[in-house]
Design a protein around this motif. Sequence first.
Motif, short mmCIF file in Angstrom:
data_model
loop_
_atom_site.label_atom_id
_atom_site.label_comp_id
_atom_site.label_asym_id
_atom_site.label_seq_id
_atom_site.Cartn_x
_atom_site.Cartn_y
_atom_site.Cartn_z
N TYR A 120 31.33 36.41 37.83
CA TYR A 120 32.19 37.09 38.80
C TYR A 120 33.57 37.27 38.16
CZ TYR A 120 34.13 32.40 39.76
OH TYR A 120 34.71 31.16 39.64
N GLN A 121 34.28 38.31 38.56
CA GLN A 121 35.62 38.55 38.04
C GLN A 121 36.56 37.45 38.55
OE1 GLN A 121 35.57 42.99 39.12
NE2 GLN A 121 36.90 42.91 37.32
N GLY A 122 37.19 36.78 37.65
CA GLY A 122 38.02 35.63 37.96
C GLY A 122 37.49 34.36 37.31
N TYR A 123 36.19 34.38 36.96
CA TYR A 123 35.58 33.23 36.28
C TYR A 123 36.30 32.95 34.96
CZ TYR A 123 31.65 30.49 34.30
OH TYR A 123 30.84 29.52 33.73
N HIS A 124 36.69 34.01 34.27
CA HIS A 124 37.35 33.83 32.97
C HIS A 124 38.69 33.12 33.12
CE1 HIS A 124 39.33 37.41 34.53
NE2 HIS A 124 40.28 37.28 33.61
N ASP A 125 39.33 33.23 34.31
CA ASP A 125 40.60 32.52 34.53
C ASP A 125 40.40 31.01 34.55
OD1 ASP A 125 42.79 34.51 34.91
OD2 ASP A 125 41.45 35.26 36.47
N ILE A 126 39.24 30.57 35.00
CA ILE A 126 38.93 29.15 34.97
C ILE A 126 38.56 28.71 33.56
CG2 ILE A 126 37.21 27.44 35.70
CD1 ILE A 126 37.28 28.58 38.46
N GLY A 144 42.21 37.66 58.63
CA GLY A 144 41.06 37.13 57.91
C GLY A 144 41.47 36.13 56.84
N THR A 145 40.63 35.97 55.83
CA THR A 145 40.89 34.97 54.77
C THR A 145 40.84 35.57 53.38
OG1 THR A 145 38.54 34.38 54.73
CG2 THR A 145 39.98 33.07 56.16
N ILE A 146 40.70 36.89 53.28
CA ILE A 146 40.53 37.50 51.97
C ILE A 146 41.75 37.30 51.08
CG2 ILE A 146 41.42 39.80 52.52
CD1 ILE A 146 38.22 38.99 50.54
N PHE A 147 42.92 37.05 51.68
CA PHE A 147 44.14 36.83 50.89
C PHE A 147 44.00 35.61 49.98
CE2 PHE A 147 44.75 34.42 54.80
CZ PHE A 147 45.18 33.18 54.33
N ALA A 148 43.13 34.68 50.34
CA ALA A 148 42.96 33.45 49.57
C ALA A 148 41.80 33.52 48.58
CB ALA A 148 42.74 32.26 50.51
N LEU A 149 41.15 34.67 48.48
CA LEU A 149 39.97 34.77 47.62
C LEU A 149 40.29 34.47 46.16
CD1 LEU A 149 37.00 35.53 47.15
CD2 LEU A 149 37.73 37.92 46.94
N SER A 150 41.32 35.12 45.62
CA SER A 150 41.65 34.89 44.20
C SER A 150 42.14 33.48 43.96
CB SER A 150 42.70 35.91 43.73
OG SER A 150 43.91 35.75 44.44
N TRP A 151 42.78 32.86 44.97
CA TRP A 151 43.17 31.46 44.83
C TRP A 151 41.95 30.59 44.60
CZ3 TRP A 151 46.61 30.60 49.83
CH2 TRP A 151 47.60 31.59 49.90
N HIS A 201 44.72 32.32 38.35
CA HIS A 201 45.10 33.73 38.25
C HIS A 201 46.44 34.01 38.92
CE1 HIS A 201 44.46 38.03 37.82
NE2 HIS A 201 44.76 38.20 39.09
N VAL A 202 46.85 33.18 39.87
CA VAL A 202 48.02 33.51 40.69
C VAL A 202 49.25 32.66 40.36
CG1 VAL A 202 46.68 34.42 42.60
CG2 VAL A 202 47.21 31.97 42.55
N LEU A 203 49.11 31.63 39.56
CA LEU A 203 50.26 30.80 39.19
C LEU A 203 50.70 31.13 37.77
CD1 LEU A 203 49.26 27.31 40.68
CD2 LEU A 203 50.66 29.12 41.70
N SER A 204 51.98 31.34 37.58
CA SER A 204 52.49 31.75 36.28
C SER A 204 52.80 30.58 35.36
CB SER A 204 53.75 32.61 36.47
OG SER A 204 54.76 31.89 37.18
N ILE A 207 51.78 34.56 46.57
CA ILE A 207 51.95 33.11 46.58
C ILE A 207 53.27 32.71 45.90
CG2 ILE A 207 50.69 32.77 44.41
CD1 ILE A 207 49.51 30.22 45.64
N PRO A 208 54.09 31.86 46.53
CA PRO A 208 55.35 31.43 45.91
C PRO A 208 55.07 30.62 44.64
CG PRO A 208 55.29 30.89 48.26
CD PRO A 208 53.91 31.29 47.88
N GLN A 209 55.96 30.75 43.66
CA GLN A 209 55.79 30.01 42.40
C GLN A 209 56.52 28.67 42.41
OE1 GLN A 209 53.69 31.19 39.83
NE2 GLN A 209 53.15 32.58 41.50
#
Length: 407
Positions: free
Chosen positions: A144-150, A214-221, A228-231, A283-285
Motif C-alpha cells: 500500500y502507498q505509505g508502506y515505504h515510509d515505515i 469522519g476519520t480519513i484525516f488520520a489515515l496517513s498518520w 509521512h507527516v512528521l518532519s 498535523i502540528p510539528q
Amino acid sequence: MKKVKKRQQPSRSRTVHDSGPRHEEHVSWKKQKLVDIHQALNSDPVDIETLRRAAVSEGGLLTDDVRRKVWPKLLSVNVFELPAKPAKNVRENHKDYNQVLLDVRRSLRRFPRGMRAGEREVLQEQLIDIILDVLRRNPQLHYYQGYHDIVVTFLLVVGERMAIAMVETLSNHHLRDFMDPTMDSTKHILNYLMPILEQVDPELHGFMLRAEVGTIFALSWLITWYGHVLSDFRHVLRLYDFFLASHPLMAIYFAAVIVLYREREVKSSDCDMASVHHLLSQIPQNLPYEQLIARAQSLFNRYPPTLLASCAALQSRKSIAISSFQDFQTSTLQQRPDSVLRQQLRQQLHQRHSTNLDQTRANAQNSGAHQLIKMAVWGLSATLGAAALAVAQTAMDWGPDFLLQLF
C-alpha cells in the motif's frame, strides 16, 4: 565625586554550580535507563518487559545504537539469522515494482538533510529491494502507498538486512490489517478513533459527528506510523519506540490524543466537513510528544480495545493484528541474549567447517594426492574459507554489526 558602587555580578562558577544538580540529575536518569536496558538485554531469557517499559517511558530508547539492539528483541528477531540480501535480477518482475519505484523516488524528504545524492540513491535502491523482497516471500501481504515510509525508517536505523527481518515480522503482525487486498481492514482500525473520543470528550465527539468529518484525516498518520507527516526524524523514532513496544492499535490511540489536544481549535472551527478536515489533516510539528505518549498509554489502559469493540461499528469485522497480538507477545518472552546467540552461531560455523573438512578428507582418500589438494580447497571455500572463518569468529567477539558486514 561620589563613587557609584557597582552591582556585583554572579560569578561564572556560581552559575554553573546552580545548574549542576539539575544537569547531574538529568544525566543520572539517562545513565540509569541505559543500565536497565543493558541488564535486560543480557538477562537469559531477555527481559522483554523491561525493554518495553524503557521504549514507552520518557525519552524512549534514547539513541540509535540502543535501538539497533532493542528493536529486534521487541520483534523477536535473531540478528544472527538474518535473510540474505535480495537478488537484484528478480525485482522488476514483481507486480508492485513500478508503484514501489514511484513511491521511493518521491521519498526524498525522508532522508537526512545534507546527505549526498549518491548515498541517498544507494539507500533508495535498498529500500526498493527490502519492500519487494518482503512482499515476494509473503504473498499474503499486499503493498500500500505509505508502506515505504515505515520501511525507510528501519533502513536508516538498522541497515538493509536487519530491516528485511524486522519489516517482515512487523508486516505480519502490527501492520497486517493495512496489507489486505482491500482497505476494509484499515477502515476497521480507523473506526476505533471515534469511540475513544466519545469516551473521553462526548462534546468533541458530538461536534465531529455533526461536522461529518469522519476519520480519513488520520489515515496517513496510521498507515505510516506518522513517518509521512512528521518532519523531524527524532519525533518519528520516538513514536516508533512507543509503537514497537505496544499493542497494534496504539497508533490510533495516539491519533485520538492529538485530536483531544487540539480540542479548542476543533470546536472553534466551522462545524462542517471541509473546515474540520482541513484543520485536523494539518498535523502540528511542535506537539508535546512525551505528554501525548503518556496520555495515549493511559487511555489504552482505561479504555482497552475490548471495551471499544462493543461499539456497533467495530463488531462487523475481525482484526488479524489484534487477534494475533497476544500470541506474538508471548513468543517474544523466551529470547536468548545476543552473547548466547553469538556463541551458538560460532558453534554452528565451526561444526559446519569441521563437517566439510571431514568430508573432504574422506573423498580425498579415494581419489589420490592430486584429488586431495583439489577437494581440500573446495572444502575450505564451501563455508567461509579458512581465513574468512578466522576473521568471522573474531568479528563475533566484536558484535553483530561488524559480523554482518562479512556476509
